[in-house]
Scaffold this motif. Structure first.
Motif, mmCIF file in Angstrom:
data_model
loop_
_atom_site.group_PDB
_atom_site.id
_atom_site.type_symbol
_atom_site.label_atom_id
_atom_site.label_comp_id
_atom_site.label_asym_id
_atom_site.label_seq_id
_atom_site.Cartn_x
_atom_site.Cartn_y
_atom_site.Cartn_z
ATOM 1 N N ALA A 42 0.840 -1.192 0.000
ATOM 2 C CA ALA A 42 0.000 0.000 0.000
ATOM 3 C C ALA A 42 0.880 1.249 0.000
ATOM 4 O O ALA A 42 1.830 1.351 0.778
ATOM 5 C CB ALA A 42 -0.905 -0.002 1.233
ATOM 6 N N ASN A 43 0.553 2.173 -0.900
ATOM 7 C CA ASN A 43 1.357 3.393 -1.076
ATOM 8 C C ASN A 43 2.828 3.065 -1.321
ATOM 9 O O ASN A 43 3.726 3.804 -0.910
ATOM 10 C CB ASN A 43 1.223 4.317 0.138
ATOM 11 C CG ASN A 43 -0.199 4.811 0.345
ATOM 12 O OD1 ASN A 43 -0.906 5.098 -0.624
ATOM 13 N ND2 ASN A 43 -0.626 4.887 1.593
ATOM 14 N N ASP A 44 3.052 1.923 -1.993
ATOM 15 C CA ASP A 44 4.408 1.468 -2.330
ATOM 16 C C ASP A 44 5.272 1.204 -1.102
ATOM 17 O O ASP A 44 6.507 1.274 -1.159
ATOM 18 C CB ASP A 44 5.115 2.456 -3.263
ATOM 19 C CG ASP A 44 4.572 2.391 -4.680
ATOM 20 O OD1 ASP A 44 4.107 1.308 -5.091
ATOM 21 O OD2 ASP A 44 4.606 3.420 -5.376
ATOM 22 N N GLU A 45 4.653 0.864 0.009
ATOM 23 C CA GLU A 45 5.385 0.536 1.233
ATOM 24 C C GLU A 45 5.373 -0.980 1.445
ATOM 25 O O GLU A 45 4.315 -1.611 1.440
ATOM 26 C CB GLU A 45 4.765 1.218 2.447
ATOM 27 C CG GLU A 45 4.893 2.732 2.448
ATOM 28 C CD GLU A 45 4.293 3.342 3.700
ATOM 29 O OE1 GLU A 45 4.320 2.671 4.760
ATOM 30 O OE2 GLU A 45 3.786 4.486 3.616
ATOM 31 N N ALA A 46 6.561 -1.557 1.620
ATOM 32 C CA ALA A 46 6.674 -2.995 1.862
ATOM 33 C C ALA A 46 5.952 -3.377 3.153
ATOM 34 O O ALA A 46 5.928 -2.605 4.120
ATOM 35 C CB ALA A 46 8.145 -3.399 1.936
#
Length: 298
Positions: A197-201
């Protein structure tokens, strides 16, 4: 006279090119050991009647009929990334399956790459994600491609296998309640939606909604599911993937396995030869448990 002959041929040429579902065949061979030696470009039905989806078909030698394996690719909510997506091949996985006698179809779904069109799998925003609806849309596209191939004379009518990756695996889970005489097994590699999500691992949009949808798909399940995730998957980590599998297992039969870490990001393991090798035992188990379950009469 020459002009007359050309004009006479025009109606025939228009008939040959009119159908978007005709197979465009490119036969080729590769010198790399273990790769499928027959690779064909096909067009298969999509939910948009004006768009035939691009697909690749890998075939074993001979005339068949062959068991069918359909590989459902991953996806993304990012419009630009979808548009730039190359045709999925899963070449190492296709080679593995062809060596075991399967014809392997890798269809590209609407809203991706060269197929284009409207993205029907949209899950919505992070907080209000509708994961059940998006999975059913994916499942519908998988089903259309599968049924089209089942009508080909070189494909068996029974014992197909659906192998899904990420969003493709999530859609495959929505098919678990289908006719087990048609689909005999589902293999899902890190199935889910909303990861990164939102490019967060290791961050997932609305995880409770995802868990609820998994439980919903498990209730009517009649097809055994093999659920695989790499130890270093940062989209759907093993601990969360197990929770998803347990939610699905409330009604469905699931064999959940965590595989060793592969590469720098295990979520993409199935696109790599090393990932296919790591999953070989589980894949063989999933395929073998249905191989002798039904006898096929052409």
């Amino acid at each position: 006279m020459r002009l007359f002959n050309i004009l006479a041929l025009l109606p025939l040429l228009s008939l040959l090119t009119a159908s978007p579902l005709c197979a465009q065949v490119t036969l080729g061979s590769s010198g790399a050991e273990g790769e499928p030696f027959r690779r064909q470009e096909w067009r298969v039905p999509s939910p948009d009647t004006d768009i035939a989806a691009h697909a690749l078909l890998f075939r074993p030698p001979g005339a068949g009929p062959f068991r069918l394996a359909v590989i459902a690719h991953a996806s993304t909510q990012n419009v630009l990334r979808r548009a730039q997506m190359p045709q999925p091949e899963y070449r190492a996985l296709a080679a593995f399956l062809v060596a075991r006698g399967f014809a392997v179809l890798v269809p590209e779904r609407l809203g991706h790459g060269a197929t284009g069109g409207r993205y029907v799998e949209d899950q919505g925003g992070c907080d209000e994600a509708d994961y059940a609806r998006s999975a059913r849309a994916t499942a519908d596209e998988i089903s259309r491609a599968l049924e089209f191939l089942r009508n080909q004379d070189f494909i068996r009518k029974d014992a197909a296998v659906v192998i899904g990756h990420s969003a493709g695996g999530w859609g495959a889970l929505a098919l678990a309640g289908a006719d087990p005489n048609v689909i005999s097994a589902i293999v899902a590699f890190a199935p889910g939606r909303g990861g990164h999500a939102n490019d967060e691992a290791n961050r997932i949009c609305a995880p409770q909604t995802l868990l609820a949808a998994a439980a919903e798909f498990g209730k009517p399940a009649r097809i055994p599911v093999t659920w695989l995730v790499a130890a270093n998957d940062s989209y759907f980590a093993p601990a969360f993937s197990r929770r998803l599998a347990d939610a699905f297992r409330g009604g469905g039969k699931v064999d959940f396995r965590t595989l060793p870490a592969i590469g720098s990001e295990g979520h993409w393991m199935i696109e790599l030869e090393t990932g296919v090798k790591a999953a070989r035992g589980e894949l063989d188990r999933a395929l073998d448990q249905t191989k002798s379950a039904r006898s096929y009469k052409p």
